[in-house]
Write a protein that holds these residues in place. Structure first.
Motif, mmCIF file in Angstrom:
data_model
loop_
_atom_site.group_PDB
_atom_site.id
_atom_site.type_symbol
_atom_site.label_atom_id
_atom_site.label_comp_id
_atom_site.label_asym_id
_atom_site.label_seq_id
_atom_site.Cartn_x
_atom_site.Cartn_y
_atom_site.Cartn_z
ATOM 1 N N LEU A 384 -9.645 2.017 10.674
ATOM 2 C CA LEU A 384 -9.806 3.327 10.333
ATOM 3 C C LEU A 384 -11.300 3.834 10.526
ATOM 4 O O LEU A 384 -11.536 5.164 10.845
ATOM 5 N N ILE A 411 -1.756 3.685 10.685
ATOM 6 C CA ILE A 411 -1.323 4.909 10.379
ATOM 7 C C ILE A 411 0.058 5.195 10.571
ATOM 8 O O ILE A 411 0.944 5.934 9.969
ATOM 9 N N SER A 516 0.628 1.217 4.041
ATOM 10 C CA SER A 516 0.495 2.431 3.501
ATOM 11 C C SER A 516 -0.380 2.440 1.995
ATOM 12 O O SER A 516 -1.299 3.426 2.288
ATOM 13 N N VAL A 519 -3.922 2.306 3.494
ATOM 14 C CA VAL A 519 -4.453 3.423 3.895
ATOM 15 C C VAL A 519 -4.835 4.403 2.861
ATOM 16 O O VAL A 519 -5.961 5.162 2.974
#
Length: 714
Positions: A384, A411, A516, A519
């Motif tokens: 990221l 993502i 998830s 992130v």
């Protein structure tokens, strides 16, 4: 013990490092591009057409998928939740299609028996060398005996080639644990003695882990890189044959415009069921995917951080990494440095190639889902971070695509999760919310909220087909390769593929939530840190697994209840996701055990060619691990071991920078506090009890504190 002390005393006479040959490594600017970038001479013909096939083909497939999904959702008009699902589906189908077209390119390459513009052919006679190459083994709080066993196996394999004189070996330690540090030194001395490595096997430990692995390699380059044409970067679990190393070095000699060559490391050594699933998948499907990448990357390949050879000049000129603006986790030093280093080397005009057809490159995988999740969290943060590098001036289109691919790997997980919940919301709306057939305002026809179930089933089947096609292609191509077919076994590989697909399918929703969560955590500002990796044992206390995956189990139960209340067919439609989440705790526990891994191997499932016909370097590494594990035990505490082994103590003192005196500008509090605590201690036990881990390491690196500890131990 006296014999060991004499050996260490003799070995300590030889320096742990060669004379310095410094090179400048300027920090690169992301706002301005260097001059002189052009198409490398090793760029294959027709590579633009290959890229058009992969990227354009993926785009056409995504457009077709978008049309079909639109027809599914728009039967009675497109509501806003359906519009969200459509957008998410288009993005995810493009991602799936991109992987598929790249795999098809890999099939073309494999059918042509691989090969590439570098002329590396394992069937050719082993070439002679005229250049100098350094083998770099970075390590961070790893078990030294295991690391050095693998390194010795590599050195011995190199010796069999007759080219060992063209290579030097560097153990580059970033270890912060004082006990492991002293074990590293003892292991290094013993290794040097066993293989006669004085003057060509070296050891260096950094007291400060500035910029982690990238900083570790960068520090070596700026001190010693001038003496070597190339450096081959390993990882703590790497194995490579001498044959493959010599061929890589020769390829760098033949092609002066090449800056980096990346091999395809085969995952080996898996003992737990999870590790065996990973290594089987990597060994059967990995060549197809890697050949696909090499096929369309051409001279603009990527770098995975290890088992790759790098031209020292290219690295120092172009790969000095800047610190990103802002605070961690997005700012600071770049975690996933390898992608960026490859992009900068290519930006500077050098070629970057991948050679998946060159065998003899190996690594190990994580032993459990939990270990993968820990490592994956760090990789997630690093990838990221690449969003800040994407706008950098001068990067090639393919390099930017590498960075986007890395970002997309993480993502896509929250995108899948979002599509799952929005799709469930649509089902709840259709089941419990009364439809408004005649909305306010004029309408020629009523509004009928509906979807096309038949077309939806076909879209689902097509999506799963594109997802699973690379596996089937890999299996079919393996059948036509006699050596690989004998290594896998045609029937065993088929049933192993079914087992791997089942287990991976059940674990997929668990990893979806893990990624998830990663992130979200990164967006919330939580740093991943830097933890050493476990290599063999994947076992975790059961209650820790309940704590880690219990929330996923509850979510699976919730989704199952909601889906069943809406409609039984929806429940069965979602059952793979529901089942994976509900079983997340037992799945994580069972796949982390060696007994289940051994059971599958016993019946011939999830077996890779390297297990049926082990390469010599792998066999030798295993022998050395067992040999070193069976050696006479030494004190586990660093101070106790130094006190009872005079030769090791002498070597430790000799290896300290500046003889253990404080470097100019070093104002670290750990050194001063350690000195004070040791000075105040009445005996060794109280001194060690009062030191933190950082203070203990600082004390062993300080001549005054070390002398005081030895007196207390006296």
């Amino acid at each position: 013990m006296e014999a060991v002390a004499r050996t260490q005393s003799r070995a300590a006479i030889a320096p742990a490092l060669p004379a310095e040959a410094p090179l400048a490594m300027p920090v690169q600017s992301l706002s301005s591009a260097p001059e002189g970038r052009g198409r490398p001479a090793t760029s294959p013909r027709g590579v633009l057409g290959r890229r058009l096939f992969v990227v354009g083909g993926a785009g056409l497939m995504a457009v077709a998928a978008a049309r079909e999904m639109y027809l599914v959702l728009s039967v009675g008009g497109l509501s806003w939740p359906e519009g969200v699902v459509l957008v998410l589906f288009v993005m995810l189908s493009a991602w799936i299609a991109f992987s598929f077209t790249s795999a098809v390119g890999g099939a073309f390459s494999l059918l042509r028996h691989g090969g590439g513009p570098l002329g590396i052919d394992p069937a050719d006679p082993l070439p002679t060398l005229s250049s100098r190459t350094a083998l770099l083994m970075p390590t961070y709080n790893e078990p030294p005996e295991r690391v050095l066993a693998g390194l010795q196996a590599i050195i011995e394999s190199l010796e069999t080639t007759g080219r060992i004189g063209d290579f030097d070996v560097f153990i580059l330690s970033d270890t912060t644990d004082a006990d492991i540090w002293v074990r590293e030194e003892a292991g290094y001395l013993a290794l040097r003695e066993r293989v006669g490595g004085e003057g060509r096997i070296f050891y260096r430990r950094r007291a400060k882990n500035i910029d982690r692995k990238a900083g570790n390699i960068g520090e070596w380059v700026t001190r010693f890189g001038g003496a070597y044409d190339s450096m081959l970067v390993l990882d703590a679990d790497s194995l490579m044959t001498g044959d493959s190393i010599v061929r890589l070095a020769a390829a760098m000699e033949r092609h002066p415009g090449v800056g980096l060559i990346q091999t395809l490391p085969a995952i080996i050594g898996g003992r737990t069921l999870f590790a065996r699933v990973q290594q089987f998948a990597g060994r059967l499907y990995g060549p197809l995917l890697a050949h696909g990448l090499a096929w369309w990357h051409g001279s603009e390949g990527n770098y995975w951080g290890h088992n790759a050879i790098i031209r020292t000049r290219a690295f120092t000129e172009q790969a000095g990494l800047p610190h990103l603006k802002g605070r961690s986790p997005f700012g600071g030093h770049i975690l996933s440095h390898d992608f960026i280093e490859a992009a900068l080397i290519r930006r500077g005009g050098w070629a970057v190639h991948m050679v998946p057809w060159l065998e003899g490159s190996y690594e190990e995988g994580p032993p459990s889902l939990t270990d993968l999740a820990v490592r994956d969290r760090r990789w997630c943060q690093g990838n990221l971070q690449h969003a800040a590098v994407l706008p950098a001036k001068g990067l090639t289109f393919v390099s930017r695509l590498h960075l986007l691919t890395g970002i997309g790997c993480y993502i896509t997980a929250p995108l899948w999760l979002a599509m799952l919940f929005v799709g469930l919301l649509i089902s709840v709306q259709g089941r419990y919310v009364p439809p408004d057939y005649f909305p306010e305002g004029f309408a020629l026809f009523p509004s009928w909220p509906a979807q096309d179930p038949v077309r939806a089933a076909w879209v689902f089947a097509a999506t799963m087909g594109v997802l699973l096609a690379p596996k089937l292609i890999s299996y079919v191509l393996m059948l036509f390769d006699g050596r690989r077919r004998r290594g896998f076994g045609a029937v065993a590989a088929f049933f192993s593929m079914l087992v791997e697909t089942l287990i991976s399918g059940l674990l997929a929703p668990v990893m979806m939530l893990v990624q998830s969560g990663g992130v979200v955590g990164i967006l919330a500002g939580r740093d991943a840190g830097w933890q050493p990796q476990r290599r063999d044992d994947g076992s975790v206390p059961f209650m820790d697994l309940v704590s880690r995956y219990g929330g996923q189990t509850l979510l699976g139960v919730f989704l199952g209840v909601v889906a069943y209340l809406i409609a039984a067919p929806l429940f069965w439609w979602m059952s793979p996701v529901i089942l994976g989440l509900v079983l997340s705790v037992p799945l994580a526990a069972l796949t982390a055990t060696r007994s289940w891994g051994a059971a599958f191997r016993k019946v011939g499932l999830l077996v890779i060619p390297e297990e049926r016909h082990p390469p010599e370097v792998m066999v030798r590494a295993g022998e050395l691990v067992r040999e070193l594990a069976g050696a006479a035990p030494a004190p586990s505490d660093a101070v106790a071991r130094l006190a009872c082994e005079p030769g090791l103590l002498a070597a430790h003192r000799a290896f300290l920078p500046l003889d253990g005196n404080r470097p100019h500008g070093d104002h670290s509090p750990e050194r001063l506090v350690a000195r004070a605590k040791i000075e105040d201690a009445a005996d060794l036990q109280s001194a060690l009890k009062g030191l933190t881990l950082k203070e203990k390491a600082a004390a062993l690196g300080d001549a005054e504190a070390l002398e005081r500890l030895m007196k207390l131990a006296g």
